[in-house]
Design a protein around this motif. Sequence first.
Motif, short mmCIF file in Angstrom:
data_model
loop_
_atom_site.label_atom_id
_atom_site.label_comp_id
_atom_site.label_asym_id
_atom_site.label_seq_id
_atom_site.Cartn_x
_atom_site.Cartn_y
_atom_site.Cartn_z
N SER A 37 0.84 -1.18 0.00
CA SER A 37 0.00 0.00 0.00
C SER A 37 0.88 1.24 0.00
O SER A 37 2.02 1.21 0.48
CB SER A 37 -0.88 -0.02 1.24
OG SER A 37 -1.46 1.25 1.46
N SER A 38 0.34 2.33 -0.50
CA SER A 38 1.14 3.55 -0.59
C SER A 38 1.47 4.17 0.77
O SER A 38 2.29 5.08 0.86
CB SER A 38 0.41 4.59 -1.45
OG SER A 38 -0.84 4.90 -0.89
N ILE A 39 0.83 3.67 1.83
CA ILE A 39 1.15 4.20 3.15
C ILE A 39 2.41 3.54 3.73
O ILE A 39 2.91 3.95 4.78
CB ILE A 39 -0.02 4.04 4.13
CG1 ILE A 39 -0.36 2.56 4.35
CG2 ILE A 39 -1.24 4.81 3.65
CD1 ILE A 39 -1.40 2.33 5.44
N LYS A 40 2.90 2.54 3.03
CA LYS A 40 4.11 1.86 3.47
C LYS A 40 5.24 2.10 2.48
O LYS A 40 5.00 2.49 1.33
CB LYS A 40 3.87 0.36 3.58
CG LYS A 40 2.87 -0.04 4.66
CD LYS A 40 2.81 -1.55 4.77
CE LYS A 40 1.93 -1.98 5.91
NZ LYS A 40 1.90 -3.46 6.06
N ASP A 41 6.46 1.84 2.91
CA ASP A 41 7.56 1.90 1.95
C ASP A 41 8.26 0.55 1.78
O ASP A 41 9.15 0.41 0.95
CB ASP A 41 8.58 2.98 2.36
CG ASP A 41 9.10 2.80 3.77
OD1 ASP A 41 9.63 3.77 4.33
OD2 ASP A 41 8.96 1.70 4.32
#
Lengths: 113, 114
Positions: free
Chosen positions: A51-55
Amino acid sequence: DQQVKQNSPSLSVQEGRISILNCDYTNSMFDYFLWYKKYPAEGPTFLISISSIKDKNEDGRFTVFLNKSAKHLSLHIVPSQPGDSAVYFCAASGGSTLGRLYFGRGTQLTVWP
Amino acid sequence: EPEVTQTPSHQVTQMGQEVILRCVPISNHLYFYWYRQILGQKVEFLVSFYNNEISEKSEIFDDQFSVERPDGSNFTLKIRSTKLEDSAMYFCASSPSGGITEAFFGQGTRLTVV
């Protein structure tokens, strides 16, 4: 329509070493990214997502890294095994496109003994 | 392990003929998709289907294409009058939800239009 790009059509790696597959995207609305693996005469098989909230997301030998500022993601396979030889597709979704996936052209990974 | 099943695995048809590609999605999934891959090109989205109606379609999915869920298990793609450029691998996929989740793909139907 090149919203998801995989610029390397092929990658050859020795068994035991790291495989790094790269993917770039242009649409800033994408908020979910997936990697699929495909063997000949089979459909794409889900491998790992982020997800874009993680890297970073890790699952066993597979790790996906996401650099949102660069609109770049990569899949690391460590250690690589001959059974990993397949075409790897990067895919992205998000914004108003509920469930629709945008695929890259794929990278053929060959792991040699 | 549950899987998406597609039939037939290979279909050869004459240009102008109608074809129906069939899919049985995973039973508890709610969203269904068709994708295609022309030889040497990327996998492209055709259509998504939810609650017995099309939720999204791409520019590829024109009037010659239609989808249907005729019963509780099958999901079909009909191409009304096939053209040579419709030759491709067609993949059916399903997902439990339409949002942030992975889609599960079938093994594909290779359509050859002659």
